[in-house]
Design a protein around this motif. Sequence first.
Motif, PDB file in Angstrom:
ATOM      1  N   GLN A   1       0.822  -1.205   0.000  1.00 34.11           N
ATOM      2  CA  GLN A   1       0.000   0.000   0.000  1.00 34.11           C
ATOM      3  C   GLN A   1       0.858   1.259   0.000  1.00 34.11           C
ATOM      4  N   ARG A   2       1.983   1.217   0.690  1.00 31.15           N
ATOM      5  CA  ARG A   2       2.899   2.365   0.673  1.00 31.15           C
ATOM      6  C   ARG A   2       3.380   2.644  -0.761  1.00 31.15           C
ATOM      7  N   TYR A   3       3.699   1.579  -1.476  1.00 35.45           N
ATOM      8  CA  TYR A   3       4.106   1.768  -2.879  1.00 35.45           C
ATOM      9  C   TYR A   3       2.949   2.307  -3.714  1.00 35.45           C
ATOM     10  N   GLN A   4       1.762   1.767  -3.498  1.00 38.68           N
ATOM     11  CA  GLN A   4       0.598   2.216  -4.265  1.00 38.68           C
ATOM     12  C   GLN A   4       0.292   3.686  -4.004  1.00 38.68           C
ATOM     13  N   ASN A   5       0.524   4.130  -2.760  1.00 36.63           N
ATOM     14  CA  ASN A   5       0.208   5.512  -2.366  1.00 36.63           C
ATOM     15  C   ASN A   5       1.378   6.473  -2.579  1.00 36.63           C
ATOM     16  N   GLY A   6       2.503   5.978  -3.066  1.00 36.70           N
ATOM     17  CA  GLY A   6       3.665   6.841  -3.249  1.00 36.70           C
ATOM     18  C   GLY A   6       4.346   7.237  -1.956  1.00 36.70           C
TER      19      GLY A   6
ATOM     20  N   ARG B   1      28.065 -13.923  -6.157  1.00 37.07           N
ATOM     21  CA  ARG B   1      26.604 -14.059  -6.084  1.00 37.07           C
ATOM     22  C   ARG B   1      26.097 -13.289  -4.866  1.00 37.07           C
ATOM     23  N   MET B   2      25.113 -12.438  -5.076  1.00 41.61           N
ATOM     24  CA  MET B   2      24.661 -11.513  -4.038  1.00 41.61           C
ATOM     25  C   MET B   2      23.153 -11.573  -3.836  1.00 41.61           C
ATOM     26  N   ALA B   3      22.730 -11.618  -2.568  1.00 45.75           N
ATOM     27  CA  ALA B   3      21.326 -11.454  -2.191  1.00 45.75           C
ATOM     28  C   ALA B   3      21.121 -10.024  -1.711  1.00 45.75           C
ATOM     29  N   VAL B   4      20.088  -9.367  -2.214  1.00 43.64           N
ATOM     30  CA  VAL B   4      19.748  -8.014  -1.786  1.00 43.64           C
ATOM     31  C   VAL B   4      18.422  -8.099  -1.037  1.00 43.64           C
ATOM     32  N   LEU B   5      18.457  -7.851   0.260  1.00 43.40           N
ATOM     33  CA  LEU B   5      17.276  -7.996   1.113  1.00 43.40           C
ATOM     34  C   LEU B   5      16.512  -6.678   1.159  1.00 43.40           C
ATOM     35  N   GLY B   6      15.184  -6.752   0.962  1.00 34.92           N
ATOM     36  CA  GLY B   6      14.393  -5.539   0.898  1.00 34.92           C
ATOM     37  C   GLY B   6      14.837  -4.682  -0.261  1.00 34.92           C
ATOM     38  N   ALA B   7      14.900  -5.291  -1.448  1.00 34.26           N
ATOM     39  CA  ALA B   7      15.520  -4.647  -2.610  1.00 34.26           C
ATOM     40  C   ALA B   7      14.734  -3.471  -3.145  1.00 34.26           C
ATOM     41  N   GLY B   8      13.441  -3.354  -2.785  1.00 37.56           N
ATOM     42  CA  GLY B   8      12.648  -2.251  -3.286  1.00 37.56           C
ATOM     43  C   GLY B   8      12.594  -2.234  -4.801  1.00 37.56           C
TER      44      GLY B   8
ATOM     45  N   ALA C   1       7.068  -3.253  -5.914  1.00 36.25           N
ATOM     46  CA  ALA C   1       8.512  -3.058  -5.893  1.00 36.25           C
ATOM     47  C   ALA C   1       9.198  -4.055  -6.821  1.00 36.25           C
ATOM     48  N   ILE C   2       8.788  -5.303  -6.741  1.00 35.18           N
ATOM     49  CA  ILE C   2       9.377  -6.342  -7.585  1.00 35.18           C
ATOM     50  C   ILE C   2       9.125  -6.046  -9.060  1.00 35.18           C
ATOM     51  N   ALA C   3       7.907  -5.640  -9.389  1.00 29.79           N
ATOM     52  CA  ALA C   3       7.584  -5.337 -10.789  1.00 29.79           C
ATOM     53  C   ALA C   3       8.440  -4.183 -11.304  1.00 29.79           C
ATOM     54  N   ALA C   4       8.612  -3.153 -10.485  1.00 27.27           N
ATOM     55  CA  ALA C   4       9.420  -2.006 -10.898  1.00 27.27           C
ATOM     56  C   ALA C   4      10.885  -2.404 -11.074  1.00 27.27           C
ATOM     57  N   ALA C   5      11.393  -3.250 -10.174  1.00 28.91           N
ATOM     58  CA  ALA C   5      12.783  -3.694 -10.274  1.00 28.91           C
ATOM     59  C   ALA C   5      12.998  -4.544 -11.523  1.00 28.91           C
ATOM     60  N   GLN C   6      12.053  -5.432 -11.802  1.00 30.35           N
ATOM     61  CA  GLN C   6      12.164  -6.265 -13.000  1.00 30.35           C
ATOM     62  C   GLN C   6      12.142  -5.419 -14.271  1.00 30.35           C
ATOM     63  N   GLN C   7      11.278  -4.413 -14.280  1.00 33.01           N
ATOM     64  CA  GLN C   7      11.205  -3.527 -15.441  1.00 33.01           C
ATOM     65  C   GLN C   7      12.505  -2.740 -15.614  1.00 33.01           C
ATOM     66  N   ALA C   8      13.071  -2.279 -14.496  1.00 29.82           N
ATOM     67  CA  ALA C   8      14.330  -1.528 -14.570  1.00 29.82           C
ATOM     68  C   ALA C   8      15.466  -2.415 -15.063  1.00 29.82           C
ATOM     69  N   ALA C   9      15.497  -3.669 -14.595  1.00 24.91           N
ATOM     70  CA  ALA C   9      16.531  -4.594 -15.054  1.00 24.91           C
ATOM     71  C   ALA C   9      16.428  -4.826 -16.555  1.00 24.91           C
ATOM     72  N   GLN C  10      15.197  -4.961 -17.021  1.00 24.03           N
ATOM     73  CA  GLN C  10      14.992  -5.185 -18.454  1.00 24.03           C
ATOM     74  C   GLN C  10      15.409  -3.964 -19.268  1.00 24.03           C
TER      75      GLN C  10
ATOM     76  N   LEU D   1      20.193  -5.659 -17.737  1.00 30.15           N
ATOM     77  CA  LEU D   1      21.016  -6.265 -16.701  1.00 30.15           C
ATOM     78  C   LEU D   1      20.365  -7.573 -16.251  1.00 30.15           C
ATOM     79  N   PRO D   2      21.158  -8.616 -15.992  1.00 30.12           N
ATOM     80  CA  PRO D   2      20.598  -9.937 -15.722  1.00 30.12           C
ATOM     81  C   PRO D   2      20.244 -10.205 -14.261  1.00 30.12           C
ATOM     82  N   ALA D   3      19.842  -9.196 -13.521  1.00 29.76           N
ATOM     83  CA  ALA D   3      19.448  -9.402 -12.129  1.00 29.76           C
ATOM     84  C   ALA D   3      18.088 -10.089 -12.052  1.00 29.76           C
ATOM     85  N   GLN D   4      17.892 -10.856 -10.977  1.00 31.27           N
ATOM     86  CA  GLN D   4      16.634 -11.550 -10.733  1.00 31.27           C
ATOM     87  C   GLN D   4      15.965 -10.916  -9.509  1.00 31.27           C
ATOM     88  N   PHE D   5      14.640 -10.766  -9.555  1.00 36.52           N
ATOM     89  CA  PHE D   5      13.902 -10.191  -8.430  1.00 36.52           C
ATOM     90  C   PHE D   5      12.731 -11.100  -8.081  1.00 36.52           C
TER      91      PHE D   5
END
Length: 212
Positions: free
Chosen positions: A23-28, A55-62, A86-95, A99-103
């Motif tokens: 909801q925080r993401y939805q509300n900006g 190999r790196m894990a990013v916790l709370g990647a936003g 957050a995941i959708a935005a990160a995937q779109q940014a990677a694309q 960049l071959p990051a996974q979210f």
Amino acid sequence: MAKFEPTMSDRPSPDLSAAAWEQRYQNGQTGWDLGAPAPPLVQLLAGAQAPRPGRMAVLGAGRGHDALLFAAHRFDVVGFDLAPSAIAAAQQAAQSQQLPAQFLQRDIFTLGTEFAAQFDYVLEHTCFCAIDPELRPAYVQLIKTLLRSRGELLALFWAHQKSGGPPFGTTVAALRQLFEPNFVQVLFEPATNSIPSRRGEEYLVRYQVREE
């Protein structure tokens, strides 16, 4: 009549559920999101003491700003977050950045079974200050579980003293008390180029898993 001022114990606890973060993401309401990688992490990777890719894990990647910074420096990155937006935005940014990051959408506290000892690095930036402070010991154990032998925690800790949260505050002494039974300090220094609102409150930290 005296005005009633609520004490900390009178105030409702913040909602830290997956739905509330979404909801925080939805509300900006994403004031923690810098819209770019954190400057101290950019500086770390540009310097002579930059960690070697792994190999790196990013916790709370936003939205993935920090994760993609490391992906651009040849790290094999997997980012985790509770919020679907957050995941959708990160995937779109990677694309878009090719960049071959996974979210992956996950509760980070469930990762230990699926991803035990699978990472050379765990990256921490504004996840520690977003979780319930009572879960901090479990967070330390999670990081240890995710890391391989001689793996490292790379962290930009926000050690502010403001009341309430999230972001929840901490101190350097509290960080050391939490992490150093399980990790050996490689680097622990004040960040020199934080954004203005966090200046003097951020610490760049590298901890290596303590061998048992």
